[in-house]
Design an enzyme around this catalytic site. Sequence first.
Site, PDB file in Angstrom:
ATOM      1  N   ARG A  53       0.768  -1.363   0.237  1.00 44.93           N
ATOM      2  CA  ARG A  53      -0.065  -0.128   0.000  1.00 44.93           C
ATOM      3  C   ARG A  53       0.962   1.380   0.051  1.00 44.93           C
ATOM      4  O   ARG A  53       0.478   2.233  -0.733  1.00 44.93           O
ATOM      5  CB  ARG A  53      -0.858   0.034   1.333  1.00 44.93           C
ATOM      6  CG  ARG A  53      -1.690   1.020   1.182  1.00 44.93           C
ATOM      7  CD  ARG A  53      -3.102   0.786   2.117  1.00 44.93           C
ATOM      8  NE  ARG A  53      -3.890   2.097   2.068  1.00 44.93           N
ATOM      9  CZ  ARG A  53      -4.129   3.046   2.845  1.00 44.93           C
ATOM     10  NH1 ARG A  53      -3.542   2.758   4.007  1.00 44.93           N
ATOM     11  NH2 ARG A  53      -5.205   3.889   2.971  1.00 44.93           N
ATOM     12  N   ASP A 100       8.851   7.742  -6.836  1.00 41.95           N
ATOM     13  CA  ASP A 100       9.835   8.366  -6.880  1.00 41.95           C
ATOM     14  C   ASP A 100      10.217   8.475  -5.197  1.00 41.95           C
ATOM     15  O   ASP A 100      11.141   9.289  -4.990  1.00 41.95           O
ATOM     16  CB  ASP A 100       9.792   9.874  -7.277  1.00 41.95           C
ATOM     17  CG  ASP A 100       8.464  10.554  -6.459  1.00 41.95           C
ATOM     18  OD1 ASP A 100       7.813   9.987  -5.716  1.00 41.95           O
ATOM     19  OD2 ASP A 100       8.219  11.621  -6.895  1.00 41.95           O
ATOM     20  N   ASN A 128      -1.849  10.316   8.132  1.00 46.43           N
ATOM     21  CA  ASN A 128      -3.133  10.290   8.413  1.00 46.43           C
ATOM     22  C   ASN A 128      -4.029   9.388   7.942  1.00 46.43           C
ATOM     23  O   ASN A 128      -5.158   9.068   8.471  1.00 46.43           O
ATOM     24  CB  ASN A 128      -3.715  11.746   8.057  1.00 46.43           C
ATOM     25  CG  ASN A 128      -2.972  12.974   9.035  1.00 46.43           C
ATOM     26  OD1 ASN A 128      -2.286  12.538   9.975  1.00 46.43           O
ATOM     27  ND2 ASN A 128      -3.456  13.848   8.819  1.00 46.43           N
ATOM     28  N   PRO A 133      -7.325   7.508  -4.989  1.00 49.69           N
ATOM     29  CA  PRO A 133      -8.940   7.125  -4.870  1.00 49.69           C
ATOM     30  C   PRO A 133      -8.996   6.903  -3.442  1.00 49.69           C
ATOM     31  O   PRO A 133      -8.495   6.452  -2.513  1.00 49.69           O
ATOM     32  CB  PRO A 133      -8.590   5.856  -5.690  1.00 49.69           C
ATOM     33  CG  PRO A 133      -7.371   5.198  -5.483  1.00 49.69           C
ATOM     34  CD  PRO A 133      -6.394   6.464  -5.262  1.00 49.69           C
ATOM     35  N   HIS A 182      -6.025  -5.706  -2.599  1.00 52.53           N
ATOM     36  CA  HIS A 182      -7.050  -5.835  -1.639  1.00 52.53           C
ATOM     37  C   HIS A 182      -7.331  -7.427  -1.273  1.00 52.53           C
ATOM     38  O   HIS A 182      -8.064  -7.543  -0.218  1.00 52.53           O
ATOM     39  CB  HIS A 182      -8.273  -5.094  -1.653  1.00 52.53           C
ATOM     40  CG  HIS A 182      -8.195  -3.433  -1.682  1.00 52.53           C
ATOM     41  ND1 HIS A 182      -8.900  -2.708  -1.904  1.00 52.53           N
ATOM     42  CD2 HIS A 182      -7.089  -2.914  -1.305  1.00 52.53           C
ATOM     43  CE1 HIS A 182      -8.602  -1.432  -1.779  1.00 52.53           C
ATOM     44  NE2 HIS A 182      -7.543  -1.556  -1.609  1.00 52.53           N
ATOM     45  N   HIS A 199       0.640   4.282  -2.844  1.00 47.41           N
ATOM     46  CA  HIS A 199       0.650   5.667  -2.469  1.00 47.41           C
ATOM     47  C   HIS A 199       1.624   6.451  -3.003  1.00 47.41           C
ATOM     48  O   HIS A 199       1.580   7.660  -3.530  1.00 47.41           O
ATOM     49  CB  HIS A 199       0.495   6.066  -0.970  1.00 47.41           C
ATOM     50  CG  HIS A 199      -0.916   5.434  -0.613  1.00 47.41           C
ATOM     51  ND1 HIS A 199      -1.536   6.165   0.614  1.00 47.41           N
ATOM     52  CD2 HIS A 199      -1.820   4.481  -0.732  1.00 47.41           C
ATOM     53  CE1 HIS A 199      -2.805   5.338   0.808  1.00 47.41           C
ATOM     54  NE2 HIS A 199      -3.135   4.553  -0.182  1.00 47.41           N
ATOM     55  N   ASP A 200       2.905   5.931  -2.988  1.00 51.26           N
ATOM     56  CA  ASP A 200       4.012   6.784  -3.629  1.00 51.26           C
ATOM     57  C   ASP A 200       3.900   6.925  -5.028  1.00 51.26           C
ATOM     58  O   ASP A 200       3.987   7.986  -5.650  1.00 51.26           O
ATOM     59  CB  ASP A 200       5.290   5.791  -3.276  1.00 51.26           C
ATOM     60  CG  ASP A 200       6.751   6.788  -3.777  1.00 51.26           C
ATOM     61  OD1 ASP A 200       6.525   7.996  -3.582  1.00 51.26           O
ATOM     62  OD2 ASP A 200       7.537   5.894  -4.149  1.00 51.26           O
TER      63      ASP A 200
HETATM   64  C1  HEM Z   1     -10.145   1.950  -6.174  1.00 51.97           C
HETATM   65  C2  HEM Z   1      -9.203   2.131  -5.652  1.00 51.97           C
HETATM   66  C3  HEM Z   1      -8.661   2.119  -4.220  1.00 51.97           C
HETATM   67  C4  HEM Z   1      -9.415   2.538  -2.833  1.00 51.97           C
HETATM   68  C5  HEM Z   1     -10.500   3.385  -2.666  1.00 51.97           C
HETATM   69  C6  HEM Z   1      -8.711   2.027  -1.984  1.00 51.97           C
HETATM   70  C7  HEM Z   1      -8.953   2.199  -0.666  1.00 51.97           C
HETATM   71  C8  HEM Z   1      -8.225   1.604   0.474  1.00 51.97           C
HETATM   72  C9  HEM Z   1      -8.616   1.879   1.935  1.00 51.97           C
HETATM   73  C10 HEM Z   1      -9.550   3.080   2.577  1.00 51.97           C
HETATM   74  C11 HEM Z   1      -7.723   1.092   2.556  1.00 51.97           C
HETATM   75  C12 HEM Z   1      -7.753   0.886   4.288  1.00 51.97           C
HETATM   76  C13 HEM Z   1      -6.746   1.693   4.832  1.00 51.97           C
HETATM   77  C14 HEM Z   1      -6.958   1.682   6.354  1.00 51.97           C
HETATM   78  O1  HEM Z   1      -7.874   1.506   6.717  1.00 51.97           O
HETATM   79  O2  HEM Z   1      -5.909   1.580   7.004  1.00 51.97           O
HETATM   80  C15 HEM Z   1      -6.953   0.455   1.723  1.00 51.97           C
HETATM   81  C16 HEM Z   1      -5.901  -0.712   2.098  1.00 51.97           C
HETATM   82  C17 HEM Z   1      -5.174  -1.377   1.240  1.00 51.97           C
HETATM   83  N1  HEM Z   1      -5.012  -0.883   0.097  1.00 51.97           N
HETATM   84 FE1  HEM Z   1      -6.242   0.136  -1.351  1.00 51.97          FE
HETATM   85  N2  HEM Z   1      -7.587   1.295  -2.372  1.00 51.97           N
HETATM   86  C18 HEM Z   1      -7.523   1.158  -3.575  1.00 51.97           C
HETATM   87  C19 HEM Z   1      -6.676   0.725  -4.667  1.00 51.97           C
HETATM   88  C20 HEM Z   1      -5.475  -0.010  -4.071  1.00 51.97           C
HETATM   89  C21 HEM Z   1      -4.397  -0.516  -4.841  1.00 51.97           C
HETATM   90  C22 HEM Z   1      -4.311  -0.086  -6.623  1.00 51.97           C
HETATM   91  C23 HEM Z   1      -3.429  -0.965  -4.250  1.00 51.97           C
HETATM   92  C24 HEM Z   1      -2.306  -1.378  -4.484  1.00 51.97           C
HETATM   93  C25 HEM Z   1      -1.623  -1.756  -5.676  1.00 51.97           C
HETATM   94  C26 HEM Z   1      -4.007  -1.114  -2.754  1.00 51.97           C
HETATM   95  C27 HEM Z   1      -3.316  -1.864  -1.829  1.00 51.97           C
HETATM   96  C28 HEM Z   1      -3.906  -1.740  -0.401  1.00 51.97           C
HETATM   97  C29 HEM Z   1      -3.332  -2.740   0.423  1.00 51.97           C
HETATM   98  C30 HEM Z   1      -2.354  -3.756   0.411  1.00 51.97           C
HETATM   99  C31 HEM Z   1      -4.402  -2.413   1.754  1.00 51.97           C
HETATM  100  C32 HEM Z   1      -4.110  -2.936   3.022  1.00 51.97           C
HETATM  101  C33 HEM Z   1      -3.099  -2.276   3.823  1.00 51.97           C
HETATM  102  C34 HEM Z   1      -2.460  -2.899   5.116  1.00 51.97           C
HETATM  103  O3  HEM Z   1      -3.021  -3.939   5.690  1.00 51.97           O
HETATM  104  O4  HEM Z   1      -1.746  -2.209   5.897  1.00 51.97           O
HETATM  105  N3  HEM Z   1      -5.334  -0.384  -2.831  1.00 51.97           N
HETATM  106  N4  HEM Z   1      -6.964   0.564   0.655  1.00 51.97           N
HETATM  107  C1  NAG Z   2      -3.209  15.233   9.820  1.00 48.07           C
HETATM  108  O1  NAG Z   2      -3.971  15.052  10.995  1.00 48.07           O
HETATM  109  C2  NAG Z   2      -3.481  16.066  12.084  1.00 48.07           C
HETATM  110  C3  NAG Z   2      -4.516  15.850  13.216  1.00 48.07           C
HETATM  111  O2  NAG Z   2      -5.808  15.592  12.860  1.00 48.07           O
HETATM  112  C4  NAG Z   2      -3.912  17.420  11.337  1.00 48.07           C
HETATM  113  O3  NAG Z   2      -3.380  18.406  12.305  1.00 48.07           O
HETATM  114  C5  NAG Z   2      -2.945  17.652  10.257  1.00 48.07           C
HETATM  115  O4  NAG Z   2      -3.339  18.862   9.456  1.00 48.07           O
HETATM  116  C6  NAG Z   2      -3.265  16.607   8.915  1.00 48.07           C
HETATM  117  N1  NAG Z   2      -2.504  16.564   7.792  1.00 48.07           N
HETATM  118  C7  NAG Z   2      -2.837  16.699   6.757  1.00 48.07           C
HETATM  119  C8  NAG Z   2      -1.753  16.821   5.817  1.00 48.07           C
HETATM  120  O5  NAG Z   2      -4.110  16.300   6.370  1.00 48.07           O
END
Ligand code: HEM
Ligand code: NAG
Length: 320
Positions: free
Chosen positions: A56, A68, A89, A159, A189, A60-61
Site C-alpha cells: 500500500r 519516486d 493520517n 482514490p 485488496h 501511495h508513493d
Molecule cells: C479503487 C481504488 C482504491 C481505493 C478506494 C482504496 C482504498 C483503501 C482503503 C480505504 C484502505 C484501508 C486503509 C486503512 O484503513 O488503514 C486500503 C487498504 C489497502 N489498499 Fe487500497 N485502495 C484502492 C486501490 C489499491 C491499490 C491499487 C493497491 C495496490 C496496488 C491497494 C493496496 C492496498 C493494501 C495492500 C491495503 C491494506 C493495507 C494494510 O493492511 O496495511 N489499494 N485501500
Molecule cells: C493530519 O492530521 C492532523 C491531526 O488531525 C492534522 O492536524 C493535520 O493537518 C493532518 N495533515 C494533513 C496533511 O491532512
Amino acid sequence: MAFAVLFLLFLSVPFSSAKLNPDYYSATCPDFAKIVRDQVFTKQSVVPATAAGVLRLFFHDCITDGCDASIFISSNAYTPHAERDADLNLSLSGDAFDLVIKIKNLLELTCPGVVSCSDIIAQATRDLIKMVGGPYFPVRLGRKDSLNSDASKVPASLPTPTMTMDDIINKFAARKFTVREMVALTGAHTIGFTHCKEFANRIFNFSPTSQVDPTLHPKFAEGLRHVCWNYTKDPSMSAFNDPRSPSKFDNAYFGNVLKGLGLLRSDYLLGADPRTRPIVEEYAKNEQAFFRIQFFFLLLARPTIVVNSILFLGIQYTHI
Ligand code: HEM
Ligand SMILES: *[C@@H]1O[C@H](CO)[C@@H](O)[C@H](O)[C@H]1NC(C)=O
Ligand SMILES: *[C@@H]1O[C@H](CO)[C@@H](O)[C@H](O)[C@H]1NC(C)=O
C-alpha cells in the site's frame, strides 16, 4: 547544430523509463537483491502485516507523483508539507516505513550512494508479494528519488472508497493506467486490512429503511457489525480486506466482490460497473490471468528522474 541535437538526445536518454532494467545494480551493487530479500524475509516472518503495508505504501508513493520515493521525505524546512504527513493520517503502516529505511541503511553501508529508495520499495514489494503467495516478476530498476514531496497533492491523486467509478478510473488514467490495469492493481485488496471507519457507513445506519448496505452479503454485514461495534471509541478496530484468505495473495478478492464480500464501497462498485465487472469475473475465474497482468504496471509507473541528493544526504531519515 548537429552537436547540440546529439547532446540533447544524450541528455534525454536517462530521463526515459526505457532505461530501467532488472540488472541495473549488477555491477554497482551486486548484493542489492540479496540484501532486500533477506530483510524482507526476516521482517515478514516476524510481522506478517508487512506485505500489505509495503504494497500500500508503494501504491501511495506511485499514484501521487510517480514511483519516486517522495513518500519517504519527512516534512522539513525545505519540504514543509510532505506527502508522508497526509499519508500517515491515512494510516500507512509504520512497519512498512521501517523495513525500507532498514534496507536503505544496510545498502548505504555496502554500496554508498548507489541504490535509490524508489528501487528498494519496488523490489521489496515484489519479494513480499511472492512471499505471501503471489506472482514473481522481474523488477526493472534505475529509478531516482524525488527531492519534492507535497502533501497537498495527495488528496487529489488518491482514490477513496466513496468515489464514483468515473472518478476512480480518472485517478488511475491520470497515471496512465487502463481500466483493466486499475482492476488488476486493486486486486491488492486480497491482503491486508481496513479500519472500520472506512466502511462504517455501510454497516451502521445505512439508510432510513436499512441498517446495512443491501449490496453487502447479509452474513458478512452482520460479522462486520460485530467486529466494528466499538469503532468510534476504538479507532484501531479493523477487518480483513479478504475474509476468505486474508494473508494470501490470490484471486479470492475478485470472487468476494461478486458475492457481496467486498469491504469498501469502491470494491463493490468494481463488481457492479459494466466497465469493470467483466474483468472482475475473468480474474475471479482465472488466477493466472490476474497474475499475468502482474504488478508490472505499478512498477512501471512513471519514475521521476532527479538525483538522489536529499535521500543520500540522509536528511530524511534523521527526521523519520
Ligand atoms: C479503487 C481504488 C482504491 C481505493 C478506494 C482504496 C482504498 C483503501 C482503503 C480505504 C484502505 C484501508 C486503509 C486503512 O484503513 O488503514 C486500503 C487498504 C489497502 N489498499 Fe487500497 N485502495 C484502492 C486501490 C489499491 C491499490 C491499487 C493497491 C495496490 C496496488 C491497494 C493496496 C492496498 C493494501 C495492500 C491495503 C491494506 C493495507 C494494510 O493492511 O496495511 N489499494 N485501500
Ligand atoms: C493530519 O492530521 C492532523 C491531526 O488531525 C492534522 O492536524 C493535520 O493537518 C493532518 N495533515 C494533513 C496533511 O491532512
Ligand atoms: C471501547 O473502546 C474503548 C477505547 O479503546 C475502551 O476504553 C472501552 O472499554 C471499549 N468498550 C468496551 C465495552 O469494551
